[in-house]
Design a protein around this motif. Structure first.
Motif, PDB file in Angstrom:
ATOM      1  N   GLY B 268     -20.471   3.894  28.940  1.00 13.68           N
ATOM      2  CA  GLY B 268     -21.335   4.084  30.114  1.00 13.68           C
ATOM      3  C   GLY B 268     -22.650   4.733  29.774  1.00 13.68           C
ATOM      4  N   ASP B 269     -23.006   5.798  30.534  1.00 12.26           N
ATOM      5  CA  ASP B 269     -24.326   6.419  30.385  1.00 12.26           C
ATOM      6  C   ASP B 269     -24.587   6.983  28.994  1.00 12.26           C
ATOM      7  OD1 ASP B 269     -25.261   5.764  32.840  1.00 12.26           O
ATOM      8  OD2 ASP B 269     -24.775   7.691  33.779  1.00 12.26           O
ATOM      9  N   LEU B 272     -25.977   3.784  27.804  1.00 14.07           N
ATOM     10  CA  LEU B 272     -27.000   3.169  28.672  1.00 14.07           C
ATOM     11  C   LEU B 272     -28.295   3.977  28.687  1.00 14.07           C
ATOM     12  CD1 LEU B 272     -24.747   2.135  31.689  1.00 14.07           C
ATOM     13  CD2 LEU B 272     -26.055   0.561  30.243  1.00 14.07           C
ATOM     14  N   GLN B 273     -28.170   5.304  28.790  1.00 14.84           N
ATOM     15  CA  GLN B 273     -29.386   6.108  28.922  1.00 14.84           C
ATOM     16  C   GLN B 273     -30.302   6.004  27.701  1.00 14.84           C
ATOM     17  OE1 GLN B 273     -28.361  10.014  30.354  1.00 14.84           O
ATOM     18  NE2 GLN B 273     -28.102   9.298  32.452  1.00 14.84           N
ATOM     19  N   ARG B 276     -31.789   2.402  27.585  1.00 18.59           N
ATOM     20  CA  ARG B 276     -32.874   2.172  28.550  1.00 18.59           C
ATOM     21  C   ARG B 276     -34.163   2.830  28.095  1.00 18.59           C
ATOM     22  NH1 ARG B 276     -28.941   3.791  33.381  1.00 18.59           N
ATOM     23  NH2 ARG B 276     -28.143   1.720  33.922  1.00 18.59           N
TER      24      ARG B 276
END
Lengths: 321, 321
Positions: B268-269, B272-273, B276
């Motif tokens: 997840g993050d 993703l973070q 991005r």
């Protein structure tokens, strides 16, 4: 026969032509893009050339206007901003020409126009999947996949000139960043490579007698054909950067061919041979030998003009745009 | 309701399911891909699982078989060669299943199957242009542009795992080359990154107590969630490599989104973070903020199963393949 006005806006030259539905260019004009002081005087200069190309053909059926321009927004018909032009944000160029001539006007990125030209009238006629690269002042490109132009989710696709070359010197780009592909692979890029090589190497070269301001891509191709070692090395290095970077894109979309167009591509095998070698070297084994790098089959001056005209001549938005 | 058998061949596991036309998985089985000694015994093991998933549904209307497999040739229905499987060249897998069950069989690359699943049943339902990356043993991917799957000129597209990461350590890849994206961005890749970081950094980490042979991507995500500095740094670096490389592809094809699926994406993050951040940092200014990186909306286990099944359930070859 049906005709269309076609306008190809480039960083150096703007070309204006009257094109018929067979792909014949009936008349053409050009002007220096940067000669105008403002967007208004630039458009006035284009209007004057349009009237000049149309004047000898008073009986022609004029279907519309096709405009190819760098870094434009195909969906809303504006030029958003451009590394190589001096427009301010969001000039509504499609509307300006539609209003002036009361004809349908179509806007397409210059390199997408060239890809459409290659698909309709050039080497891509039998292909559903190919990339066209235009190597001029910058590096533009158009991609045809499944027989259709790839415009992107908001019309911003095909900025292959701004894929990044890492692990090499990171050259400053007109886009405000560093390391973009077009700082190596373009008419400007090979000049930069020559100057880097003049610094790196000690071998004699006729290019040591030209200033950065006066050297052109043509000087380099003439020197290379005469056996000049720096010029030859510059093509080798340009082809290596191009081939390696295209291998990344081929891994993702596997085109049948990559066509090269524009001033730098006129060097022919000087560029094609190292580009092919380094593309193949960087491909996954099972893709090797399957993708060719070919010269555009349209004149470098004509591909974008023909592609832009095709938008007005045929209902291309339905079919392939 | 109409149903189809779906088979998802992965480097680690092979999944077999019975799927209906609403996208519901009625029954599922799995086996270890490398547990079989030969292609023949591997296929026998799959046949047995197929009979097991079908047995509870004797009244179902079985329309066909959809197979997702890595590095297969979608056009001739064979597996050519694969970095992660042990098949010899050109096993005619589509024909083998069609003959066995006397049903239409369809073969699609596993990651293309996942992209079709995302388009038909997941987060891509409203999108015409997106990339799906499956981050498992390797890095696979599928690309949808203009609403259609990009298969490539000879069915070899979407090998994003073998785009090259230059300017970094050049890790050996299962494909026989070095520096491929999947050597960094995959469940295996992040393990390699952890071991590189354990060598580079001196900070304490629970991961210093696991051997290379015993550590899994799950150990790393659990450590990262507990604040382990090496694990957190490994996700940061993995996201940086992913974001920078995707920026190249976004420059060329401008998708609306990039979906992440597979074991590594379950972090997840954590992933993703940084992905991005580094995507945006590497995009051309006018593209910034326009492309999102999102988790797949299908279960990691289900996307490819659903996409492969859709080939048998609907006439997808006509519509989007």
């Amino acid at each position: 026969m049906d005709t269309a006005i076609s306008i190809d806006i480039g960083g150096t030259n703007t070309k204006i032509a009257l094109v018929d539905a067979s792909g014949a260019i009936l008349a053409r004009e050009r002007l220096h893009t940067r000669a105008s002081q403002s967007a208004e005087s630039y458009f006035e200069a284009i209007f004057e050339r349009i009237e000049r190309v149309c004047r000898p053909f008073p009986g022609r059926q004029l279907l519309g206007i096709g405009i190819g321009a760098p870094a434009c927004n195909e969906y809303d018909g504006t030029i958003e901003r451009s590394a190589n032009l001096l427009f301010e944000d969001r000039v509504p160029i499609r509307q300006i020409f539609a209003d002036r001539y009361q004809l349908p006007a179509h806007l397409v990125k210059d390199a997408n126009a060239a890809a459409l030209g290659e698909k309709l009238f050039g080497g891509g006629r039998q292909m559903d999947d190919f990339i066209l690269l235009t190597l001029g002042t910058g590096l533009g490109g158009g991609i045809i996949l499944n027989g259709r132009l790839v415009s992107g989710a908001s019309g911003l696709a095909s900025e292959m000139g701004h894929m990044r070359v890492t692990g090499a010197e990171e050259r400053q780009c007109g886009c405000g960043r560093r390391g973009c592909l077009e700082t190596f692979v373009s008419a400007t890029g090979i000049i930069r490579t020559v100057f880097a090589l003049l610094a790196e190497e000690t071998v004699d070269s006729r290019l040591r007698h030209l200033s950065y301001a006066e050297v052109t891509a043509r000087h380099i191709s003439e020197a290379a054909r005469a056996g000049d070692p720096i010029a030859r090395l510059a093509y080798e290095r340009t082809g290596a950067v191009l081939g390696a970077k295209m291998a990344d894109l081929v891994a993702a979309i596997e085109p049948e061919a990559i066509f090269l167009s524009g001033g730098l591509a006129q060097a022919g095998d000087l560029l094609l041979q190292p580009a092919r070698k380094h593309l193949d070297k960087n491909l996954l084994h099972l893709m090797r030998g399957k993708v060719n790098i070919l010269p555009s089959q349209l004149g470098a001056d004509d591909a974008a003009l023909l592609g832009a005209a095709s938008l007005a001549l045929f209902n291309q938005k339905e079919k392939i745009l």
